[in-house]
Write a protein that holds these residues in place. Structure first.
Motif, PDB file in Angstrom:
ATOM      1  N   GLN A  28     -27.985  -1.129  16.056  1.00 33.38           N
ATOM      2  CA  GLN A  28     -29.208  -0.928  15.263  1.00 33.38           C
ATOM      3  C   GLN A  28     -29.101  -1.013  13.957  1.00 33.38           C
ATOM      4  OE1 GLN A  28     -31.295   2.942  15.887  1.00 33.38           O
ATOM      5  NE2 GLN A  28     -33.060   1.775  16.497  1.00 33.38           N
ATOM      6  N   ALA A  29     -29.913  -1.729  13.172  1.00 36.59           N
ATOM      7  CA  ALA A  29     -29.631  -1.767  11.687  1.00 36.59           C
ATOM      8  C   ALA A  29     -29.918  -0.638  10.835  1.00 36.59           C
ATOM      9  CB  ALA A  29     -30.682  -2.797  11.209  1.00 36.59           C
ATOM     10  N   PHE A  30     -29.184  -0.391   9.979  1.00 36.44           N
ATOM     11  CA  PHE A  30     -29.459   0.867   9.004  1.00 36.44           C
ATOM     12  C   PHE A  30     -29.957   0.175   7.614  1.00 36.44           C
ATOM     13  CE2 PHE A  30     -27.813   3.265   5.266  1.00 36.44           C
ATOM     14  CZ  PHE A  30     -28.208   4.445   5.729  1.00 36.44           C
ATOM     15  N   PRO A  31     -31.064   0.747   7.382  1.00 35.77           N
ATOM     16  CA  PRO A  31     -31.556   2.184   7.878  1.00 35.77           C
ATOM     17  C   PRO A  31     -32.652   1.777   8.701  1.00 35.77           C
ATOM     18  CG  PRO A  31     -32.472   1.877   5.482  1.00 35.77           C
ATOM     19  CD  PRO A  31     -31.419   0.684   5.796  1.00 35.77           C
ATOM     20  N   SER A  32     -32.992   2.433   9.687  1.00 34.82           N
ATOM     21  CA  SER A  32     -34.143   2.296  10.733  1.00 34.82           C
ATOM     22  C   SER A  32     -35.108   3.717  10.658  1.00 34.82           C
ATOM     23  CB  SER A  32     -33.440   2.377  12.175  1.00 34.82           C
ATOM     24  OG  SER A  32     -32.757   3.368  12.512  1.00 34.82           O
ATOM     25  N   LYS A  33     -34.954   4.596   9.646  1.00 33.06           N
ATOM     26  CA  LYS A  33     -35.635   5.743   9.530  1.00 33.06           C
ATOM     27  C   LYS A  33     -35.758   6.053   8.104  1.00 33.06           C
ATOM     28  CE  LYS A  33     -32.539   9.447  11.043  1.00 33.06           C
ATOM     29  NZ  LYS A  33     -32.277  10.288  12.074  1.00 33.06           N
ATOM     30  N   PRO A  34     -36.618   6.944   7.866  1.00 34.30           N
ATOM     31  CA  PRO A  34     -36.375   7.220   6.280  1.00 34.30           C
ATOM     32  C   PRO A  34     -35.330   8.113   5.772  1.00 34.30           C
ATOM     33  CG  PRO A  34     -38.614   7.955   7.295  1.00 34.30           C
ATOM     34  CD  PRO A  34     -37.920   7.677   8.470  1.00 34.30           C
ATOM     35  N   ILE A  35     -34.820   7.647   4.625  1.00 36.23           N
ATOM     36  CA  ILE A  35     -33.759   8.319   3.876  1.00 36.23           C
ATOM     37  C   ILE A  35     -34.171   9.485   3.210  1.00 36.23           C
ATOM     38  CG2 ILE A  35     -31.790   7.930   2.279  1.00 36.23           C
ATOM     39  CD1 ILE A  35     -31.794   5.019   3.033  1.00 36.23           C
ATOM     40  N   ARG A  36     -33.406  10.649   3.022  1.00 33.91           N
ATOM     41  CA  ARG A  36     -33.820  11.746   2.505  1.00 33.91           C
ATOM     42  C   ARG A  36     -32.891  12.200   1.580  1.00 33.91           C
ATOM     43  NH1 ARG A  36     -33.562  17.484   4.170  1.00 33.91           N
ATOM     44  NH2 ARG A  36     -32.143  16.867   5.790  1.00 33.91           N
ATOM     45  N   ILE A  37     -33.218  11.965   0.062  1.00 30.98           N
ATOM     46  CA  ILE A  37     -32.452  12.983  -0.946  1.00 30.98           C
ATOM     47  C   ILE A  37     -32.713  14.319  -1.288  1.00 30.98           C
ATOM     48  CG2 ILE A  37     -31.982  12.627  -3.506  1.00 30.98           C
ATOM     49  CD1 ILE A  37     -32.673   9.714  -3.199  1.00 30.98           C
ATOM     50  N   VAL A  38     -31.890  14.961  -1.114  1.00 29.70           N
ATOM     51  CA  VAL A  38     -32.050  16.516  -1.116  1.00 29.70           C
ATOM     52  C   VAL A  38     -31.507  16.757  -2.597  1.00 29.70           C
ATOM     53  CG1 VAL A  38     -31.111  18.798  -0.662  1.00 29.70           C
ATOM     54  CG2 VAL A  38     -31.530  17.075   1.204  1.00 29.70           C
ATOM     55  N   CYS A  39     -32.650  17.130  -3.321  1.00 24.45           N
ATOM     56  CA  CYS A  39     -32.389  17.840  -4.714  1.00 24.45           C
ATOM     57  C   CYS A  39     -32.439  19.161  -4.754  1.00 24.45           C
ATOM     58  CB  CYS A  39     -33.603  17.262  -5.678  1.00 24.45           C
ATOM     59  SG  CYS A  39     -33.545  18.123  -7.424  1.00 24.45           S
ATOM     60  N   PRO A  40     -31.186  19.851  -5.150  1.00 19.91           N
ATOM     61  CA  PRO A  40     -30.873  21.232  -4.904  1.00 19.91           C
ATOM     62  C   PRO A  40     -31.650  22.019  -6.129  1.00 19.91           C
ATOM     63  CG  PRO A  40     -28.932  20.243  -5.950  1.00 19.91           C
ATOM     64  CD  PRO A  40     -30.006  19.339  -5.632  1.00 19.91           C
ATOM     65  N   ALA A 259     -23.113  11.581  -0.180  1.00 17.19           N
ATOM     66  CA  ALA A 259     -23.268  11.420   1.240  1.00 17.19           C
ATOM     67  C   ALA A 259     -22.424  12.691   1.990  1.00 17.19           C
ATOM     68  CB  ALA A 259     -23.256  10.330   2.102  1.00 17.19           C
ATOM     69  N   PRO A 260     -22.512  13.057   2.810  1.00 18.18           N
ATOM     70  CA  PRO A 260     -21.555  13.874   3.797  1.00 18.18           C
ATOM     71  C   PRO A 260     -20.461  13.330   4.115  1.00 18.18           C
ATOM     72  CG  PRO A 260     -23.879  14.403   4.651  1.00 18.18           C
ATOM     73  CD  PRO A 260     -23.980  13.177   3.684  1.00 18.18           C
ATOM     74  N   ALA A 261     -19.210  13.977   3.980  1.00 17.10           N
ATOM     75  CA  ALA A 261     -18.014  12.878   3.873  1.00 17.10           C
ATOM     76  C   ALA A 261     -17.625  12.152   5.313  1.00 17.10           C
ATOM     77  CB  ALA A 261     -16.822  14.291   3.795  1.00 17.10           C
ATOM     78  N   ALA A 262     -18.288  12.515   6.342  1.00 15.96           N
ATOM     79  CA  ALA A 262     -18.109  11.974   7.632  1.00 15.96           C
ATOM     80  C   ALA A 262     -19.056  10.780   7.959  1.00 15.96           C
ATOM     81  CB  ALA A 262     -17.908  13.011   8.670  1.00 15.96           C
ATOM     82  N   THR A 263     -19.935  10.430   6.734  1.00 22.56           N
ATOM     83  CA  THR A 263     -21.096   9.253   7.085  1.00 22.56           C
ATOM     84  C   THR A 263     -20.072   8.117   7.140  1.00 22.56           C
ATOM     85  OG1 THR A 263     -22.341  10.284   5.467  1.00 22.56           O
ATOM     86  CG2 THR A 263     -22.777   8.115   6.040  1.00 22.56           C
ATOM     87  N   PRO A 264     -20.464   7.192   8.299  1.00 19.48           N
ATOM     88  CA  PRO A 264     -19.810   5.995   8.563  1.00 19.48           C
ATOM     89  C   PRO A 264     -19.606   5.087   7.458  1.00 19.48           C
ATOM     90  CG  PRO A 264     -21.333   6.539  10.409  1.00 19.48           C
ATOM     91  CD  PRO A 264     -21.578   7.569   9.218  1.00 19.48           C
ATOM     92  N   ALA A 265     -18.627   4.355   7.405  1.00 20.91           N
ATOM     93  CA  ALA A 265     -18.334   3.613   6.075  1.00 20.91           C
ATOM     94  C   ALA A 265     -19.259   2.355   6.123  1.00 20.91           C
ATOM     95  CB  ALA A 265     -16.873   2.821   6.057  1.00 20.91           C
ATOM     96  N   ASP A 266     -19.838   2.075   6.986  1.00 22.59           N
ATOM     97  CA  ASP A 266     -20.687   0.999   6.821  1.00 22.59           C
ATOM     98  C   ASP A 266     -22.085   1.439   6.333  1.00 22.59           C
ATOM     99  OD1 ASP A 266     -21.386   2.151   9.383  1.00 22.59           O
ATOM    100  OD2 ASP A 266     -22.540   0.572  10.082  1.00 22.59           O
ATOM    101  N   ARG A 267     -22.392   2.457   6.542  1.00 20.89           N
ATOM    102  CA  ARG A 267     -23.737   3.055   5.947  1.00 20.89           C
ATOM    103  C   ARG A 267     -23.502   3.532   4.514  1.00 20.89           C
ATOM    104  NH1 ARG A 267     -26.696   6.277  10.795  1.00 20.89           N
ATOM    105  NH2 ARG A 267     -26.373   4.449  12.268  1.00 20.89           N
ATOM    106  N   THR A 268     -22.354   4.095   4.139  1.00 20.91           N
ATOM    107  CA  THR A 268     -22.112   4.308   2.756  1.00 20.91           C
ATOM    108  C   THR A 268     -21.817   2.993   1.929  1.00 20.91           C
ATOM    109  OG1 THR A 268     -19.620   4.511   3.006  1.00 20.91           O
ATOM    110  CG2 THR A 268     -20.926   6.564   3.291  1.00 20.91           C
ATOM    111  N   ASP A 269     -21.294   2.030   2.826  1.00 23.31           N
ATOM    112  CA  ASP A 269     -21.259   0.774   1.976  1.00 23.31           C
ATOM    113  C   ASP A 269     -22.666   0.278   1.422  1.00 23.31           C
ATOM    114  OD1 ASP A 269     -18.573   0.692   2.031  1.00 23.31           O
ATOM    115  OD2 ASP A 269     -18.378  -0.662   3.740  1.00 23.31           O
ATOM    116  N   TRP A 270     -23.446   0.296   2.453  1.00 22.56           N
ATOM    117  CA  TRP A 270     -25.018  -0.075   2.413  1.00 22.56           C
ATOM    118  C   TRP A 270     -25.676   0.921   1.153  1.00 22.56           C
ATOM    119  CZ3 TRP A 270     -30.012   2.018   1.719  1.00 22.56           C
ATOM    120  CH2 TRP A 270     -30.991   0.686   1.770  1.00 22.56           C
ATOM    121  N   LEU A 271     -25.446   2.035   1.159  1.00 19.43           N
ATOM    122  CA  LEU A 271     -26.011   2.737   0.109  1.00 19.43           C
ATOM    123  C   LEU A 271     -25.378   2.694  -1.438  1.00 19.43           C
ATOM    124  CD1 LEU A 271     -25.999   6.202   2.302  1.00 19.43           C
ATOM    125  CD2 LEU A 271     -28.064   4.904   1.252  1.00 19.43           C
ATOM    126  N   VAL A 272     -24.002   2.343  -1.370  1.00 22.46           N
ATOM    127  CA  VAL A 272     -23.213   1.948  -2.664  1.00 22.46           C
ATOM    128  C   VAL A 272     -23.922   0.740  -3.129  1.00 22.46           C
ATOM    129  CG1 VAL A 272     -21.218   1.570  -3.592  1.00 22.46           C
ATOM    130  CG2 VAL A 272     -21.311   3.357  -2.073  1.00 22.46           C
TER     131      VAL A 272
END
Length: 326
Positions: A28-40, A259-272
């Protein structure tokens, strides 16, 4: 295909849904649902503005749905912990800042996240230098004149900050350490009341972010003595840097995305990739400049080096000076 082999294949394919797996589940392609940015931090702060700027720009650039979730409290620790302990799937990201990712580990006795290990940097978005400004009655117009005045009367003058452990407070303490001056600290609950008391003359000076203070400098209600950036800034070209006066105190709030440390590399690559593209546009750079930011290298590698050096720097200062959270 032999009938027996066909039946075995058909049976295996039919069994996949029963096991909760479909042939395309992992493709399934990423992203397939909304991305949430948590602002603390709360809505309205610079951190919130940077978060929303990225959310809107990333959504426009990539077509993904991106939203901001403000989860403030405990100096940014609550929202930061929520991301650290959340699902590492690329859909929950953090707006990272100096407080929770560099200073707070030395300010709070127990944190439920490890700033050095629990996150993967994606992009460094902004660096907002501070302005050292004084009330007009303060009898100095240059850094050297101010230092002479402060050294002649140790403990006589006060500086206001947004609260204990904030970047404004850390800036004041670093300045005192670097210049060997004695200035009393008055902590407030936020930048607005601190700035109001400097404007009213109750406190003599403040180290504050550019957006909050620039209008008061232009109006003459405050005098700008120096900026804490590495270079002079276009909006105040006649105001020197602290470094020009021999004070090694480059200070500023910095903001980036993780992103959380264990996020899959293909997804962090997309985000970067997409965050980097967004931050490289003139539109985004102009909007960040309006928030007081100076240009930075947005790469995750540079952001990682920044956070590591800032952790060392501020935690040492906090321990050396003995800064405590009320």
């Amino acid at each position: 295909m032999k009938r027996r082999n066909f039946l075995q294949y058909a049976g295996a394919a039919t069994a996949l849904p029963a096991l909760g797996v479909t042939p395309c589940a992992h493709a399934q392609a990423f992203p397939s649902k909304p991305i949430r940015i948590v602002c603390p931090y709360p809505a309205g702060a610079t951190t919130d503005a940077v978060s929303r700027l990225m959310a809107n720009a990333l959504q426009t650039h990539s077509g993904a749905t991106v939203m901001v979730d403000n989860r403030s409290g405990a100096g940014g620790n609550i929202g930061t912990e929520a991301v650290a302990r959340g699902e590492a799937d690329g859909y929950t990201l953090l707006l990272g800042a100096l407080g929770p990712l560099a200073a707070n580990p030395a300010l709070y006795p127990k944190l439920n996240f490890d700033a050095a290990k629990d996150f993967t940097p994606l992009a460094w978005a902004a660096s907002v230098p501070l302005l050292w400004a004084v009330h007009p009655t303060f009898a100095a117009t240059t850094v050297n004149e101010a230092l002479e005045l402060l050294r002649k009367s140790p403990g006589k003058y006060f500086y206001a900050s947004a609260g204990n452990g904030t970047p404004q407070h850390l800036a004041g303490e670093l300045f005192k350490q670097q210049t060997r001056t004695s200035i009393l600290h008055i902590p407030y609950r936020g930048s607005a009341p601190a700035l109001n008391d400097v404007l009213g003359g109750t406190a003599h000076m403040v180290f504050e972010a550019m957006p909050a203070i620039l209008q008061h400098v232009h109006s003459g209600r405050l005098k700008a003595l120096a900026v804490t950036a590495a270079q002079r800034i276009p909006s105040l070209p006649n105001v020197p840097t602290l470094k020009e006066s021999g004070v090694d105190a480059e200070i500023g709030g910095w903001y980036g995305f993780l992103a959380p440390a264990a996020t899959p590399a293909d997804r962090t690559d997309w985000l970067v990739k997409h965050m980097g593209a967004v931050l490289a546009t003139k539109t985004t750079q102009d909007k960040l400049a309006a928030l007081g930011s100076v240009p930075v290298d947005s790469s995750p590698q540079t952001f990682a080096r920044l956070m590591a050096s800032e952790r060392t720097r501020w935690q040492k200062l906090i321990r050396d000076v003995g800064i405590k959270i009320d």
